[in-house]
Structure formats: C-alpha cells, structure tokens
Write a protein that holds these residues in place. Sequence first.
Motif, short mmCIF file in Angstrom:
data_model
loop_
_atom_site.label_atom_id
_atom_site.label_comp_id
_atom_site.label_asym_id
_atom_site.label_seq_id
_atom_site.Cartn_x
_atom_site.Cartn_y
_atom_site.Cartn_z
N TRP A 178 -4.00 -22.69 -7.81
CA TRP A 178 -3.75 -21.26 -8.01
C TRP A 178 -3.89 -20.49 -6.72
N GLY A 179 -3.40 -19.26 -6.77
CA GLY A 179 -3.66 -18.32 -5.70
C GLY A 179 -4.10 -17.02 -6.33
N SER A 180 -4.95 -16.24 -5.62
CA SER A 180 -5.36 -14.97 -6.20
C SER A 180 -4.68 -13.83 -5.46
N LEU A 181 -4.29 -12.81 -6.21
CA LEU A 181 -3.66 -11.63 -5.64
C LEU A 181 -4.53 -10.42 -5.98
N THR A 182 -4.83 -9.60 -4.97
CA THR A 182 -5.58 -8.37 -5.23
C THR A 182 -4.59 -7.27 -5.56
N LEU A 183 -4.79 -6.64 -6.73
CA LEU A 183 -3.79 -5.71 -7.24
C LEU A 183 -4.13 -4.25 -7.03
N ALA A 184 -5.41 -3.92 -7.19
CA ALA A 184 -5.81 -2.51 -7.14
C ALA A 184 -7.32 -2.46 -7.04
N ILE A 185 -7.84 -1.25 -6.91
CA ILE A 185 -9.29 -1.07 -6.84
C ILE A 185 -9.74 -0.24 -8.04
N ASP A 186 -10.78 -0.73 -8.70
CA ASP A 186 -11.37 -0.03 -9.82
C ASP A 186 -12.65 0.61 -9.30
N ALA A 187 -12.80 1.92 -9.46
CA ALA A 187 -14.03 2.57 -9.01
C ALA A 187 -14.53 3.52 -10.08
N GLY A 218 -3.52 -3.22 2.58
CA GLY A 218 -3.76 -4.01 1.38
C GLY A 218 -2.46 -4.44 0.72
N GLN A 219 -1.50 -3.52 0.69
CA GLN A 219 -0.19 -3.83 0.11
C GLN A 219 0.50 -4.93 0.90
N ALA A 220 0.44 -4.78 2.25
CA ALA A 220 1.07 -5.78 3.11
C ALA A 220 0.44 -7.15 2.88
N GLU A 221 -0.88 -7.13 2.71
CA GLU A 221 -1.61 -8.38 2.49
C GLU A 221 -1.20 -9.01 1.15
N ASP A 276 2.94 -16.54 0.68
CA ASP A 276 2.27 -17.80 0.97
C ASP A 276 2.22 -18.68 -0.27
N LEU A 277 1.90 -18.01 -1.40
CA LEU A 277 1.79 -18.73 -2.66
C LEU A 277 3.13 -19.36 -3.05
#
Lengths: 327, 302
Positions: A118-127, A309-312, A319-320
């Motif tokens: 698997w690969g993990s993708l960061t989607l958003a920030i919860d605060a 973050g979006q670019a990442e 990459d995935l």
Amino acid sequence: MASRHYKLTSLVGFGAALTALTMTLAACGGGNNTDGSGNADGTSGSVMIDGSSTVYPLSAIAAEDFQNENPGVRVTVGSSGTGGGFEKFCRGETDANDASRPIKDGEAADCEANGITWGSLTLAIDAMTVVVNKNNDWATCLTTDQLAQIWAPNSTVSNWNEIDPSFPDEPLALFGPGTDSGTFDYFTGEINGEEGASRTDFTPSEDDNVIVQGVSGSKGGLGYFGFTYYEENTDELKAVSIDSGAGCVAPSVETARDGSYTPLSRPLFVYVSTQALARPEVASFFQYYVDNDAEIAKSALYIPLSEDGQAELVSDFNDLMAQVGTE
Amino acid sequence: MSTRQSLEQQPQSFSPQSLSGKGTPLRDRIFMWALFLALAVGVFTLAVLLIYVTVKGWPRLDLRLITNMPSVRDPENAGAQSALTGSIWVITFTALIALPMGIMAALYLEEFARPSSKFQRFIEVNIQNLAAVPSIVYGILGLAVFARALALGQSVITASMTLALLVLPVIIISTREALRAVPRSIRDGSLALGATEWQTAYRQTLPAAVPGIATGTILALSRAIGEAAPLLLLGAVSFITFNPDGVLSNYTTMPIQIFNWTKESREEFQILAAATIVLLLVILLAMNFIAIWIRNRTQKRW
C-alpha cells in the motif's frame, strides 16, 4: 380440505409475490446502473473504501462527484472506523482505507502477511478549536492538563476559578459536539486519554450553531468543535490557544498544517492498495480524488493542504502508480 | 375473602373507570392503576417518538425520499433509494432462506421427532437459547463464516443468511406454537381415514397452522428489517448510490443509512434521517398489518 390447501398456497403465494417484487426492483435498479457502459472513457467496475468516519465525508464527496462523471463505476464508502477498516483492507476485502491516524505496526504486518502492499496519501488536516465567550479576557491559553481537568469523566469543575485561582469567579457553561460524532471521539481521545471518556453534564449538539450560540450567549461558556466552524464565527467567539508542553499555540490554518497546533490537529489519510490500483477504475478514481483534493477538503469542512502539501500528494500518488506499473 | 369476592364481581374489562366504584378496595384499585400506568408509559413513549420523528422529518417526507439516491453534497434533495432497495433485497432473501428452513424444522420437531427424547430436549433448549443471543453475535458469526470462510464478502446474501439465522429460532418457536394449537382430533381423523403421517402433516396440520405461522414469521421478519448491529459488522456500507443488482452486490439498509445520517452534523441530514425513520416505520406497520390480515382472514376456531 380444499380450502385448507388454499391457505398453504396463500403463504407460498405471499413468498412468490415478495420474490416478484424484488425481481422488479432488480430490473429497475439494473436499468439505472448499467454496468460499465455509456460513460466517456468506458471505465467500469467497483471501488470499495472503508475506514475512519472522520475521513468518510472526504471519500463520500469524492465518490459522489466521480460517479456523476463516470456512471459506469460503482464506488462505495463505509465508515467502520480506522482500525476496523484496516482489518478489512489488509485482508484484501477493500481497495482503500480511510484513516485518521497512521497505520499501526500490527496492522502493517497483517497487510504484509496477506501480500497487500500500500501507499498512504495525506488528504487534509482535521483541527479542533476550543472556544470561549468574546468577553472572556482571562482564558487566552489553556494547557491540555487544564482541559483534561475540565472534561474528565467525573469532573466536578463548575467555576473558572477552580481551573486556575487567578481566573475570576465565573460559572462554567460547557458545550460540545454530540457523543456520536468523530469530533467528540477525537477530543476525548486526545484530552482525556480515552475515546468517549467525557463528563456528561455539558450541552451536546450535533448542530455546531448551537455550540456557537451557547458559548457566545454565556460569559463563562466553553466549547469545542471543528476549526472550520470557528473560522466562520470568529466575530462571535474567541479561540483559546493550546499549551501541550511546548508553549501556547493558537489554532490557525498554518499551525494546523505544520503540526505545531498539537494535539488538536491531525492529518487525514487514505491508504490505497497497489493491487487495487492495478485496476483501471480504482486508478482513475484516485486520480480524480487527488486532482480535486483541495476542493473536496473544503467541501467536507476540513483544512485543505498547503500548496506544498498538494504537490506532495500528487507526487506521492504518482510514485504509487509507478510502483503499480513495475509489478 | 372479601377481596376475592370483589375481584370475582369485577367485569371483564380492566379499564380504570370500572374500578373507581365505591365497592372496590383501595388495594385493588391501586394495583389496577399501576397496571394501567405501566401500559400508558409504553404507549405514551411510542406516541411521543412517532410524533417527534414525523414532525422533524415532515419537510422531507415526499417522493424524493424514494426516487433519489443519497448525496453528501446535496442533502436537501438526497433520498434513501439505495437503502430502501437494499432493505427489500436483504429481507426478501432472509425470508426465502429462513421461512422454509424454520417451518420444516418446526414441523419435524412437532410432528415427527420422538417427543421427550434426550436429543429432542437438547435441540429445544438450544433453540430457545439461540433466540436470546444478542444480534451482534450473529453478526460476528456471519462475518467469520459467510463473509470470510465462504468468501461471500460484503454482499446482500451474506446479510440475508446472517439475518435468516437470527430470526430462525423465532420462526421455529412460533411455528411450533401454531402447530401445537391444531387440535389432536384433526390429525387423528386424517390418520384414521388412511392418510400417511406425511400426508396428514402436509395436507391437514400445516395448512391449519398457517395463520399462526404467518403471524409469527412476519413479526420475525419485521425484527430483521430493523436490525443494524449485525449488518454494521458485516459491512453494509455508509455511502452507496446504486441499487443492488444481485445477491453478491454491495448494499446498505435503511437502519444503517439512518444511523449514518444521524451522525452527520448538518441539520438537513437529521431531517432526512427522521424522514427515513418514518418510511421504515411505515414498512414495519405494513408488515404487521399483513400479519394481522392473514391471521384474521384464515383464522379458524376449533
């Protein structure tokens, strides 16, 4: 005797009618959702996502929009929770897992044992933001210990001066999200150390406006909810800075993104299996998800990623996909 | 003594009014009022619940509820079609599995098995215990056996088989009750006229018991249609915008959809959930009505 026979057949008849009804519905359903035909790029098939109920709104919005454009693909989103979702994901029962925390070692081992990569993708920030009344001029910064003292399951704190002797004699009025909500689970987990552990004599509401009104209506009011709701109500409420041992940090888009606003901010992930990504419908769904992530995050009322973050996110996804190609 | 006499003089109806007569001892009156109060609490709670849900869901109680699919973006126009069709699919196959199996099991136990043998008593105790097992346990069983061991996955048939197991004890017990209510003389008469045991059971006893069986099974299915806990475990999904198109299709059901919507913070979803609850209640009432109708239409007094 004949009449009795009739009764038995009436029961059978009832069953038959039920079956007929289903078949009719099936025909209708089939008509609405012809499998894999009629859409622009001819993609068909299904994508199954499960996992965190916090990330669920993101994936559900992505699923809804994607299916509007690709009627041949069927996307389902579950909300069994991060852990329950990983159990299914690592058995290969789902294609992707929504997660409000990184995968645990044990879960990763399960995945490995079953040959799921698997690969993990960061989607958003919860605060989350702790808010007080506009006229509250004493509580500009609270430590996580003080918050725990206020919200502990058996807490009897009922006045601000019990939290800190330097605070004035002002009765405390507490407001919070409903106990079914992900926000409640997150806050209690971070502040009280156990999800769901909270004093119960506060005013809970699923409707964040009730919390806004409650806190803005009483001088000693204190409540917490998602950061984006605070952003919409900065005129009526005051946000409290949080000190978790490294000094006071005010909640903001920047402090949430860079992780300094801790522990009340966290990134939200989706874990995608590379085996599933080999299927064109899964790849095209996640391509869509990644491309529209900023807008989806905003619609789901989370903090969108920064430009970097979006670019990442895009490069992580590429990459995935490159991994999928080499297998 | 005087108490007993006054009780015997009471009319058949237990309405509190009939107890306010001067002749009734205070203790009796208090007891009857307590009974009435116990009933009133239940009825009152149900009425409040119904009114609350109907009022709350009223703005969304229209055709959109069944013609539209769920939507996260547009709760104003979202509907519960996929949940409604999912529920119908699941409950239909639950009925198709549980009904024949339950009725046949009951027929065997009541008409053919040697009564009071150890084996029979063992089975009876087990069935009664099964009826008391919490539904989530059936969910765990279904997940391990149907979803995983039989590799049926998160599908309609997994849900149906699990719910069928869940309601099977209730169907067996109510069918046995219904069979037991058929007078011995019917069987004896049939046997005396030369019918075999099988012919007697199939042509006489079973048809005579249909009213009881129908009532019991429909009530059992009503329970199944309202179940959420085992299905949550089995993987009924939260967001699905298509109707099931086969037994291996993904699905959601109305209780799951309601559960999911009530967790949303936006008011529109709360209203939508209330409207869906009303829809579910209407379906439940319709099922109960069918049960009563079948019973009244076919009931026989011996």
